[in-house]
Write a protein that holds these residues in place. Structure first.
Motif, PDB file in Angstrom:
ATOM      1  N   MET A   1      -9.222 -12.423   7.306  1.00 14.35           N
ATOM      2  CA  MET A   1     -10.073 -11.634   8.204  1.00 14.35           C
ATOM      3  C   MET A   1      -9.929 -10.070   7.664  1.00 14.35           C
ATOM      4  N   LEU A   2     -10.197  -9.729   6.926  1.00 13.82           N
ATOM      5  CA  LEU A   2     -10.763  -8.566   6.297  1.00 13.82           C
ATOM      6  C   LEU A   2     -11.349  -6.749   7.194  1.00 13.82           C
TER       7      LEU A   2
ATOM      8  N   PHE B   1     -13.673  -6.821  -0.129  1.00 17.74           N
ATOM      9  CA  PHE B   1     -13.721  -8.074  -0.730  1.00 17.74           C
ATOM     10  C   PHE B   1     -13.820  -8.363  -2.704  1.00 17.74           C
ATOM     11  N   ALA B   2     -14.408  -7.429  -3.271  1.00 19.72           N
ATOM     12  CA  ALA B   2     -14.201  -6.998  -4.965  1.00 19.72           C
ATOM     13  C   ALA B   2     -13.439  -7.899  -4.959  1.00 19.72           C
ATOM     14  N   ASP B   3     -11.799  -6.841  -4.363  1.00 19.37           N
ATOM     15  CA  ASP B   3     -10.197  -6.891  -4.927  1.00 19.37           C
ATOM     16  C   ASP B   3     -10.033  -8.307  -4.433  1.00 19.37           C
ATOM     17  N   VAL B   4     -10.637  -8.951  -3.193  1.00 20.43           N
ATOM     18  CA  VAL B   4      -9.869 -10.644  -2.916  1.00 20.43           C
ATOM     19  C   VAL B   4     -10.483 -11.245  -4.388  1.00 20.43           C
ATOM     20  N   ALA B   5     -11.837 -11.269  -4.703  1.00 17.76           N
ATOM     21  CA  ALA B   5     -12.681 -11.752  -5.868  1.00 17.76           C
ATOM     22  C   ALA B   5     -11.998 -11.131  -6.862  1.00 17.76           C
ATOM     23  N   ALA B   6     -11.456 -10.682  -7.266  1.00 21.13           N
ATOM     24  CA  ALA B   6     -10.560 -10.642  -8.790  1.00 21.13           C
ATOM     25  C   ALA B   6      -9.590 -11.457  -8.518  1.00 21.13           C
ATOM     26  N   VAL B   7      -8.890 -10.897  -7.555  1.00 18.88           N
ATOM     27  CA  VAL B   7      -8.559 -12.163  -7.416  1.00 18.88           C
ATOM     28  C   VAL B   7      -8.125 -14.103  -7.806  1.00 18.88           C
TER      29      VAL B   7
ATOM     30  N   THR C   1      -1.290 -13.863  -2.786  1.00 26.01           N
ATOM     31  CA  THR C   1      -0.922 -11.948  -3.375  1.00 26.01           C
ATOM     32  C   THR C   1      -2.713 -11.611  -2.422  1.00 26.01           C
ATOM     33  N   ILE C   2      -3.596 -12.107  -1.551  1.00 26.78           N
ATOM     34  CA  ILE C   2      -4.603 -12.099  -1.118  1.00 26.78           C
ATOM     35  C   ILE C   2      -3.911 -10.753   0.568  1.00 26.78           C
ATOM     36  N   ALA C   3      -2.842 -11.661   0.932  1.00 27.14           N
ATOM     37  CA  ALA C   3      -2.044 -12.128   1.798  1.00 27.14           C
ATOM     38  C   ALA C   3      -1.373 -10.615   2.489  1.00 27.14           C
ATOM     39  N   ALA C   4      -1.087 -10.187   0.998  1.00 27.60           N
ATOM     40  CA  ALA C   4      -0.591  -8.573   0.914  1.00 27.60           C
ATOM     41  C   ALA C   4      -0.864  -7.535   0.886  1.00 27.60           C
ATOM     42  N   PHE C   5      -2.364  -7.900   0.906  1.00 29.34           N
ATOM     43  CA  PHE C   5      -2.885  -6.307   0.568  1.00 29.34           C
ATOM     44  C   PHE C   5      -3.475  -5.556   2.351  1.00 29.34           C
ATOM     45  N   ASP C   6      -2.842  -4.379   2.484  1.00 28.69           N
ATOM     46  CA  ASP C   6      -2.924  -4.329   3.306  1.00 28.69           C
ATOM     47  C   ASP C   6      -4.031  -3.887   4.087  1.00 28.69           C
TER      48      ASP C   6
ATOM     49  N   VAL D   1      -5.883  -6.437   4.498  1.00 23.96           N
ATOM     50  CA  VAL D   1      -5.906  -8.140   5.175  1.00 23.96           C
ATOM     51  C   VAL D   1      -5.173  -8.439   6.878  1.00 23.96           C
ATOM     52  N   ALA D   2      -6.104  -8.021   7.607  1.00 19.87           N
ATOM     53  CA  ALA D   2      -5.599  -7.790   9.397  1.00 19.87           C
ATOM     54  C   ALA D   2      -4.549  -9.224   9.469  1.00 19.87           C
ATOM     55  N   GLU D   3      -4.554  -9.986   8.595  1.00 17.74           N
ATOM     56  CA  GLU D   3      -3.765 -11.584   9.372  1.00 17.74           C
ATOM     57  C   GLU D   3      -3.931 -12.826   8.324  1.00 17.74           C
ATOM     58  N   PRO D   4      -2.531 -13.684   8.341  1.00 13.33           N
ATOM     59  CA  PRO D   4      -2.354 -14.566   7.677  1.00 13.33           C
ATOM     60  C   PRO D   4      -4.251 -15.254   7.205  1.00 13.33           C
ATOM     61  N   PRO D   5      -3.981 -15.432   5.877  1.00 14.86           N
ATOM     62  CA  PRO D   5      -5.082 -16.137   5.257  1.00 14.86           C
ATOM     63  C   PRO D   5      -5.169 -17.867   6.211  1.00 14.86           C
ATOM     64  N   ARG D   6      -6.040 -18.220   6.060  1.00 14.33           N
ATOM     65  CA  ARG D   6      -5.745 -19.830   7.113  1.00 14.33           C
ATOM     66  C   ARG D   6      -6.860 -20.394   5.918  1.00 14.33           C
ATOM     67  N   LEU D   7      -6.130 -21.370   5.621  1.00 14.65           N
ATOM     68  CA  LEU D   7      -6.756 -23.004   4.319  1.00 14.65           C
ATOM     69  C   LEU D   7      -6.543 -23.679   5.087  1.00 14.65           C
TER      70      LEU D   7
END
Length: 430
Positions: free
Chosen positions: A355-356, A363-369, A411-416, A418-424
């Protein structure tokens, strides 16, 4: 036909215990013909006679199951009390020490104490049978120990908990969230008042640990298994799965390669084109890969009075016929001690929902990670929202090591943004 009657003692007269007694009563003539001797209940034990819908007046009644195991006149003790410790364990130990064969549907008992009980059974020259402990009415233990004895089995995967499969099926069909469907399952009797063992994957893990030992000839290693339940699976994830060509199932997966065993229980995206994806409701399914048979799949009811009682009676029938096999296919002293692969070493494909906040560059930051952690994207779905509002972004990956995937998500979860924890959710392609 032999004149010697095989006498049965049943400990626990709940759903399965009652079903077993009734099956032996109702099919007595057919069972006798198939076994070459009569098979009759001679003793029973339960906490109370209240609520029983069958006649027990002709049987010796014991309030204490352990005492029954020690002193009754039965050749076979059927343990249907449940639980890995306490009365169930003491009853089975007492029966084996008394030289009685044991049949049980207790997957927790076998998963935690199977090796010690098997060693005792071998010392006493009796059987310890447990077909009903795994997948109810599906004869998977017999298939591995007998029908597939000429195969080198490489992998087993399956849907082994009807409660979870019912919940995930209903969530998809009715578009409802997990908590709503869980309550519905409890009201219908498909889920216990405390459903933790089912929905947190423990029940499936008990069954998988047993299958691993039987299939690969290794010591049971429940403690090192990766276990994840379905609490976090949302209706949104189920909808995205359908859009991507998958269906979400709680799977137990075990495999052996290069002397290492991998055991894992978790929700998985299963391709819609596979038969496993079409196993719905309370049904179970087990898929076995063998070098000679390639792949076989068994489907059926994994729980309930009649299917489970059917499996119990199948084990009793083997004893009546004089069929006695090692508990885990080979003598317990020959079971190998092999390492379990850490889940961080697992290699697979993944579904991730983020949830971005919909702002340029996020999304570019996410793709880089993902790139920096050697995670390659296979596909992406993005929904439109108002600028500045969180938007669901779903991506799938090519094969990568789990450690890399988890590092990227941390790393992505710590981005400000990112509105909620990633779901995998892992993708199980084969």
């Amino acid at each position: 036909m032999s004149k010697e009657v095989l006498k049965i003692a049943v400990a626990g007269l709940g759903t399965v215990g009652g079903g077993t007694v009734k099956l032996l009563q109702n099919h007595a003539a057919e069972i006798a013909l198939r076994c070459g001797r009569a098979v009759e209940v001679s003793a029973v034990s339960a906490l109370s006679k209240k609520g029983l819908d069958f006649d027990v007046s002709g049987y010796a009644w014991y309030d204490d199951a352990v005492e029954m195991a020690k002193s009754c006149d039965a050749h076979v003790l059927v343990e249907l009390i449940g639980g890995s410790e306490g009365v169930a364990k003491k009853t089975v130990e007492a029966a084996l020490n008394a030289g009685r064969h044991v049949v049980t549907a207790n997957k927790a008992l076998i998963a935690h104490h199977g090796a010690a009980l098997a060693k005792l059974a071998e010392a006493k020259g009796v059987s310890l049978n447990y077909e009903a402990a795994v997948a109810g009415g599906i004869p998977v233990i017999k298939s591995i120990r007998e029908s597939l004895a000429g195969n080198s089995i490489t992998k087993i995967q399956g849907i082994m908990n009807g409660t979870c499969n019912y919940i995930l099926t209903t969530m998809r069909e009715e578009g409802l969230d997990f908590d709503v469907v869980l309550q519905d399952a409890q009201n219908l009797g498909y889920a216990e008042a405390d459903p933790s063992f089912d929905i947190d994957g423990v029940d499936t893990a008990h069954k998988l640990a047993i299958l691993t030992a039987v299939a690969f000839g290794v010591e049971i290693n429940f403690d090192d298994m990766y276990i994840e339940g379905i609490r976090h699976v949302s209706a949104t994830d189920i909808q995205f799965a359908e859009e991507l060509g998958y269906r979400i199932k709680l799977l137990g997966v075990t495999s052996r390669h290069n002397g290492v065993v991998e055991q894992r229980v978790h929700p998985a995206m299963v391709p819609l084109k596979t038969p496993l994806a079409r196993v719905e409701g309370v049904f179970n399914a087990v898929v076995i890969d063998g070098d000679e048979v390639d792949r076989i799949m068994q489907v059926g009811r994994g729980a309930g009075e009649r299917p489970t009682a059917s499996a119990v009676v199948a084990d009793i029938t083997d004893i009546a016929r004089g069929i006695q096999l090692p508990t885990f296919s080979i003598p317990v002293g020959d079971l190998e001690s092999v390492p379990t692969r850490s889940m961080s070493e697992h290699v697979g494909e993944y579904y991730v929902r983020l949830m971005l906040v919909d702002e340029p560059g996020v999304f570019a930051d996410v793709a880089a990670v993902l790139r920096d952690n050697d995670v390659s994207m296979a596909s992406m779905i993005q929904r439109e929202r108002e600028p500045g509002e969180p938007v669901p972004v779903v991506l799938t990956t090519h094969e990568t090591k789990e450690a890399n995937m988890m590092a990227a998500l941390a790393t992505i979860a710590a981005f400000d943004k990112v509105a909620e924890p990633p779901r995998l959710i892992r993708i199980e392609c084969a």
